[in-house]
Design an enzyme around this catalytic site. Structure first.
Site, short mmCIF file in Angstrom:
data_model
loop_
_atom_site.label_atom_id
_atom_site.label_comp_id
_atom_site.label_asym_id
_atom_site.label_seq_id
_atom_site.Cartn_x
_atom_site.Cartn_y
_atom_site.Cartn_z
N ARG A 138 0.82 -1.21 0.00
CA ARG A 138 0.00 0.00 0.00
C ARG A 138 0.86 1.26 0.00
O ARG A 138 0.40 2.33 -0.40
CB ARG A 138 -0.93 0.00 1.20
CG ARG A 138 -2.05 -1.03 1.13
CD ARG A 138 -2.99 -0.91 2.31
NE ARG A 138 -2.31 -1.11 3.57
CZ ARG A 138 -2.89 -0.97 4.77
NH1 ARG A 138 -4.15 -0.60 4.85
NH2 ARG A 138 -2.19 -1.18 5.88
N LYS A 141 3.75 -22.99 13.54
CA LYS A 141 4.32 -21.69 13.89
C LYS A 141 3.69 -21.15 15.16
O LYS A 141 4.36 -20.51 15.99
CB LYS A 141 4.11 -20.71 12.73
CG LYS A 141 4.59 -19.28 13.00
CD LYS A 141 6.07 -19.21 13.36
CE LYS A 141 6.67 -17.83 13.25
NZ LYS A 141 5.89 -16.75 13.86
N ASN A 192 5.69 -20.14 18.54
CA ASN A 192 5.61 -18.87 19.24
C ASN A 192 5.19 -19.03 20.69
O ASN A 192 5.62 -18.27 21.56
CB ASN A 192 4.65 -17.93 18.51
CG ASN A 192 5.29 -17.29 17.30
OD1 ASN A 192 6.24 -17.81 16.74
ND2 ASN A 192 4.76 -16.17 16.87
#
Length: 311
Positions: free
Chosen positions: A31, A164, A168
């Site tokens: 963006r 994942k 974490n």
């Protein structure tokens, strides 16, 4: 091969560079026009040869959903979308079904490596059908660390982000243990050089690790972490890990306690959370909140959850 990459922030921008260093073509969209190679998703898709692979590296939730929805309208049967952000694994199953109805493949990929991944490589955990994974494999090989390990096809769609998430959760508990040990050493009058105690552990001990190395680095920058407020946000994955443990009836006392410790940091200026905040800044470039009168970049104290991308 050619790759479209959507999201060129702290991780996405470095991933683009690492993939290009391996000799592949990357067309990036963000963006922020100053970061982008093209100015729209349409231009990105049009610039790639079929079968196309487009890797999405934007915050989990709404941004990922809207990006995948848009790509679903632009891509063709045989193309593949990779979600490399920190999406919840249950979202992956929905995305795969929605894209499969249009003949488009889907691969979910948990990415670890933070701001150090450009030079050290990224640990990758991915899920999906073997046919779709094969189309992305050259990019996985470019991103992974050198050596035998650091990349795994963890299973079916959702397996990469589930792996994942657990990674974490473990990370939460490890950081909490270092933080608690650091606070206790700082409180003991007999210990006169806590930083050097931590440094001594880097060789020959069973707790030597990259997190320990980063803790020493943080203490070298600010020996007593006095410039930091004891506040640490959570990415959301710690919460999901605890919720998954409940769903599977698996006890996770250490990970759960470390998540709750993050919550306590929002009530008081926790010394332990100074270390956790310093470690998150070291490995992932996450913002930190300054102590009173400090000059560090600040997380908004009211923000309970960081938007998950990767790291």
């Amino acid at each position: 091969m050619e790759l479209g990459l959507v999201g060129l922030g702290k991780m996405g921008g470095n991933m683009r560079e690492r993939i290009r260093r391996a000799g592949h073509t990357v067309v990036g969209f963000d963006r922020n026009p100053d970061l982008a190679d093209v100015q729209s998703l349409e231009e990105l898709v049009d610039s790639l040869k079929a079968p196309r692979v487009v890797w999405v590296m934007v915050p989990a939730g709404g941004p990922t959903q809207s990006t995948i929805d848009s790509l679903g309208e632009l891509l063709s049967p045989g193309d593949v979308v990779v979600d490399g952000g920190n999406s919840r694994w249950t979202d992956d199953e929905r995305h795969a079904e929605e894209l499969a109805a249009k003949g488009i493949g889907f691969v979910d990929c948990g990415v670890s490596g933070g701001v150090w991944g450009l030079e050290n490589g990224y640990a990758l955990m991915y899920g999906g059908d073997a046919e779709n994974v094969a189309k992305v494999q050259p990019v996985f090989d470019a991103l992974k660390p050198e050596g035998e390990f650091g990349s795994v096809h963890a299973g079916r769609v959702g397996a990469g982000h589930f792996a994942k998430m657990v990674h974490n959760g473990i990370e939460y508990a490890m950081m909490q243990a270092f933080a608690e040990g650091w606070e206790l050493l700082e409180a003991a009058e007999a210990v006169t050089d806590v930083r050097e105690v931590f440094r001594s552990w880097q060789e020959g001990t069973v707790i030597r690790s990259w997190l320990l190395d980063l803790a020493v680095r943080a203490l070298d920058d600010d020996e007593h972490l006095g410039a930091l407020r004891g506040y640490a946000a959570d990415s959301g994955e710690g919460r999901w890990t605890v919720e998954a443990a409940i769903d599977h009836a698996v006890p996770l006392p250490a990970i759960t306690a470390s998540l709750f410790a993050r919550f306590s940091s929002r009530q008081d200026d926790s010394p332990q959370m100074k270390m956790v905040a310093a470690l998150r800044n070291q490995f992932g470039g996450h913002a930190v909140t300054a102590a009173a009168g400090g000059e560090k970049g600040a997380d908004a104290p009211g923000a309970d959850v960081d938007p998950p991308v990767g790291g």
